[in-house]
Design an enzyme around this catalytic site. Structure first.
Site, short mmCIF file in Angstrom:
data_model
loop_
_atom_site.label_atom_id
_atom_site.label_comp_id
_atom_site.label_asym_id
_atom_site.label_seq_id
_atom_site.Cartn_x
_atom_site.Cartn_y
_atom_site.Cartn_z
N ARG A 1 -44.68 16.46 25.67
CA ARG A 1 -44.01 17.28 26.69
C ARG A 1 -43.71 18.70 26.21
NH1 ARG A 1 -40.99 15.35 30.91
NH2 ARG A 1 -39.10 16.40 30.16
N GLY B 1 -19.33 24.07 24.80
CA GLY B 1 -18.05 23.69 25.38
C GLY B 1 -16.84 24.30 24.70
N HIS C 1 -13.02 28.11 14.49
CA HIS C 1 -11.99 27.09 14.37
C HIS C 1 -12.58 25.70 14.56
CE1 HIS C 1 -12.24 27.30 18.77
NE2 HIS C 1 -11.59 26.14 18.82
#
Length: 343
Positions: free
Chosen positions: A29, A165, A172
């Site tokens: 693919r 996200g 951090h």
């Protein structure tokens, strides 16, 4: 005459020895045209100080607390913690007046902390000096030692990049401690224990030896650590960080091993950034032994970067993967070769 199987061109499945899950690999693919989403915003690097950043020294956090003028690492309790201490025990399952195994709940108490790796807003582990990374490693160990006195499991992790996200670009990580074992830890503990019962050896120690002997998935190694793209990797440039000797916990590392870990992380993360010439996003974390479960456990860290083809093209789990089976296109061997080429 039937065609001979070639893992670089033929679809096949690979089993994750740590969890028992299977991944479909579809290398053919990679030849298909791409018309997916792109986003050029991933390329920008932030400044060393941002007056609007709630993690920078001296700034006020979202919860109203002001940060100290810290000059190295800084740890604080998460202002919006997902787990809280001393939560009441949920009641027994009751549905329509009778108990049912279809509706179960359990205790979910814990404690969440945030670790600022550097006071500089624009620094990342990839761009920090070895000594600075070493300070982070030592802090991981200190936090782990303290929290394992009170909790069953401590998850050290980092979510880097908005596409992964992360809500803040300041360098951090986080620490979520819990009085329960998370799903991934339960699965890894079960499979490491079962492997040891069958073979009398530790699963990831055998895995390290095999990967070093084969070499085609190893990205880098030094005297104490191996960084490789796992045979069963799901994310395009997923990596696993492994000690070369029997080590159950970060707390078991020697001074030399801690220093060598800083080097391994620096090399790997710098390579990530060079691959697509961008600050590389990822989700990562240490799987260190749960409290009282060191006998069959081998320390390791997972890095799950979402980028697929460029700085602005990410792999997103699609319908087949959510409904049926995890699947990847780029083979782990090709991914490892691409990373080695930029180290």
């Amino acid at each position: 005459m039937p065609e001979t199987f070639d893992p670089s061109t033929h679809p096949h499945r690979r089993r994750n020895a740590l969890t028992g899950d299977w991944v479909v690999v579809s290398p053919q693919r990679t030849k298909r045209p791409w018309q997916g989403q792109t986003d050029d915003s991933a390329i920008a690097r932030p400044p060393d100080y941002d007056p609007g950043c709630y993690l920078c020294p001296g700034n006020e956090r979202a919860g109203g607390v002001k940060n100290p003028d810290y000059t190295s690492t800084f740890v604080f309790e998460n202002d919006f913690a997902a787990l809280l201490p001393d939560v009441p025990m949920p009641p027994a399952e009751v549905v329509a007046g009778s108990s049912s195994s279809l509706y179960q709940s359990g205790t979910g108490d814990g404690e969440c902390r945030v670790i600022c790796f550097s006071p500089k807003h624009g620094r990342t582990l990839a761009t920090m000096d070895l000594d600075e990374i070493g300070v982070v490693v030592d802090l991981w160990k200190e936090q782990l030692a303290e929290l394992l006195e009170r909790f069953e499991y401590v998850q050290l992790f980092e979510t880097r990049g908005a596409i992964s996200g992360s809500s803040n670009p300041h360098p951090h990580g986080q620490i979520w401690s819990s009085n329960f074992l998370p799903n991934e830890i339960v699965a890894e503990l079960e499979h490491q224990r079962a492997y040891h019962a069958e073979h009398g050896r530790h699963l990831l120690l055998d895995y390290v030896e095999n990967e070093l002997a084969t070499g085609d998935r190893v990205i880098m190694s030094n005297d104490h650590w191996v960084v490789a793209v796992p045979y069963w990797a799901y994310w395009p440039y997923e990596t696993i960080v492994l000690p070369r000797r029997r080590v159950a916990s970060l707390l078991d590392l020697t001074v030399d091993e801690s220093e060598a870990l800083a080097e391994a992380l620096k090399v790997m993360l710098s390579g990530f950034d060079r691959l697509f010439n961008t600050p590389f996003p990822y989700c990562s974390g240490w799987h260190t032994a749960p409290r009282g479960q060191a006998a069959h456990w081998q320390l390791h860290a997972h890095y799950y970067p979402p980028l697929l083809r460029s700085a602005d093209v990410a792999k997103i789990p699609a319908s087949y993967e959510l409904l049926a089976n995890l699947q990847r296109d780029l083979t782990p061997e090709t991914a490892a070769a691409n990373l080695r080429n930029v180290l």
